[in-house]
Design an enzyme around this catalytic site. Structure first.
Site, mmCIF file in Angstrom:
data_model
loop_
_atom_site.group_PDB
_atom_site.id
_atom_site.type_symbol
_atom_site.label_atom_id
_atom_site.label_comp_id
_atom_site.label_asym_id
_atom_site.label_seq_id
_atom_site.Cartn_x
_atom_site.Cartn_y
_atom_site.Cartn_z
ATOM 1 C CB VAL A 55 -0.843 0.362 0.925
ATOM 2 C CG1 VAL A 55 -1.449 1.278 1.115
ATOM 3 C CG2 VAL A 55 -1.890 -1.187 1.025
ATOM 4 C CB ILE A 72 -5.914 -3.210 3.722
ATOM 5 C CG1 ILE A 72 -5.084 -4.017 3.049
ATOM 6 C CG2 ILE A 72 -5.259 -2.545 4.095
ATOM 7 C CD1 ILE A 72 -5.758 -4.989 1.823
ATOM 8 N N GLY A 91 -10.537 1.282 -1.810
ATOM 9 C CA GLY A 91 -8.969 1.475 -1.667
ATOM 10 C C GLY A 91 -8.062 0.444 -0.663
ATOM 11 C CD GLU A 92 -8.097 0.650 3.635
ATOM 12 O OE1 GLU A 92 -8.291 -0.925 4.034
ATOM 13 O OE2 GLU A 92 -8.965 1.766 4.607
ATOM 14 N N GLY A 93 -6.201 -1.401 -1.742
ATOM 15 C CA GLY A 93 -5.636 -3.152 -1.795
ATOM 16 C C GLY A 93 -6.565 -4.110 -1.530
#
Length: 340
Positions: free
Chosen positions: A53, A88, A305-307
């Site tokens: 990240v 995440i 988001g964040e992966g």
């Protein structure tokens, strides 16, 4: 050494002979074939899957015109990552994925003892309403630093990598990059980001249209330097390096895909190494995916988001290579195949 065509045929033959009707495992069969081709073997494996990240701040966010949350949230969320409290973190632990957090350019000084990779280019980018977000020198430095990070992770045994990001206002940068690379109007690229309502979205589109019309980037390198964030520049560099190292790359949502568009413009080979985790609920992501003919594995309405999408998709990659390696063939199981 056999050709890629011969390897692909051998992999497809192996997949087709498993104890199932041809094509019955759908996209998992495509995944097994793709990962086998990336790793140049009929027995691919997922080794030390890792999500990186990248976090960075954006100059435009200081005005608060395009972002409902203040810039300081970027640093606060980095602390949340370090403390294990973000989505995440939970998904990475759930699925046995290593997690690395990189300070690409957060407007905050973190303690050196924190579990963060310090790759800070500067304390946030400039406001592209007034000047390019970064210099070409800063952009090149971001590519180099992220490439070095990926090389180190690869040397530690990782062959499958996903990417995430954190940066207040980075959906604005992603929208500008999307418009540049896909020739889509800004209005159709801009979404709610971290929670804008209709009035805010319209204002955001108006502001970003003015920004877009202010510049005329000649190529991908200039586009990222003008419109990007340090985390987006590092994402681009990381994708390029992971491709060079023949890693399987798991692409997350809107921001990471924007960085991929830039990486693809620099080296079209990257797409062969990319698995697309999900279709984000952020407006514009589906258009991006269609532009590069990508087929996402999941559609869960995510836009965090964040992966997080990548973390949820990696178990599917494991399932794909495991069925290829461990599932019986008709012959080994003594099961009759299709009647001729």
């Amino acid at each position: 050494m056999r050709t890629k065509t011969a390897l692909k045929q051998a992999l497809q033959h192996k997949i087709d002979l498993k104890t199932k009707p041809i094509g019955a495992l759908g996209m998992l069969e495509d995944l097994a074939l793709q990962i086998g081709c990336i790793q140049n073997t009929e027995t691919p494996k997922i080794s030390k899957p890792t999500i990186v990240v990248f976090a960075g701040d954006h100059g435009i966010s200081k005005k608060g015109e395009v972002n409902p949350f203040p810039q300081k949230v970027t640093a606060q969320m980095v602390y949340n990552f370090v403390n294990g409290g973000a989505a995440i973190n939970v998904f990475s632990i759930t699925n046995g994925i290593d997690l690395k957090i990189v300070d690409a350019g957060v407007n905050h000084s973190f303690d050196k003892d924190l579990n963060i990779i310090n790759a800070k280019i500067a304390f946030g980018t400039k406001n592209y309403q007034d000047e390019p977000a970064m210099t070409q020198e800063q952009y090149q430095k971001a590519l180099k630093k992220s490439g070095d990070i990926i090389s180190k992770i690869h040397n530690e045994g990782c062959n499958t990598i996903g990417f995430g990001e954190m940066g207040i206002s980075n959906t604005s940068s992603a929208s500008l990059l999307m418009s540049y690379f896909t020739n889509t109007s800004i209005k159709d690229c801009v979404g709610s980001g971290t929670g804008l309502k209709d009035e805010g979205i319209n204002k955001k589109a108006e502001i970003l249209s003015e920004v877009f019309n202010k510049y005329n980037p000649k190529n991908a390198h200039e586009a990222i330097a003008i419109f990007g964030g340090f985390e987006i520049a590092m994402l681009c560099g990381a994708i390029l390096k992971a491709t060079e190292l023949e890693m399987t790359i798991v692409i997350d949502g809107f921001i990471v895909t924007a960085a991929l568009l830039a990486a693809n413009a620099i080296n079209s080979e990257v797409l062969n190494h990319c698995v697309f985790a999900h279709n984000s609920n952020e407006q514009g992501h589906k258009t991006m995916l269609n532009y590069i003919n990508a087929k996402p594995l999941l559609s869960l309405g995510l836009r965090l988001g964040e992966g997080t999408g990548a973390a949820l998709a990696i178990p599917l990659l494991k399932a794909a290579v495991n069925f290829l390696n461990d599932m019986a063939s008709f012959e080994s199981a003594g099961v009759s195949g299709e009647s001729k």
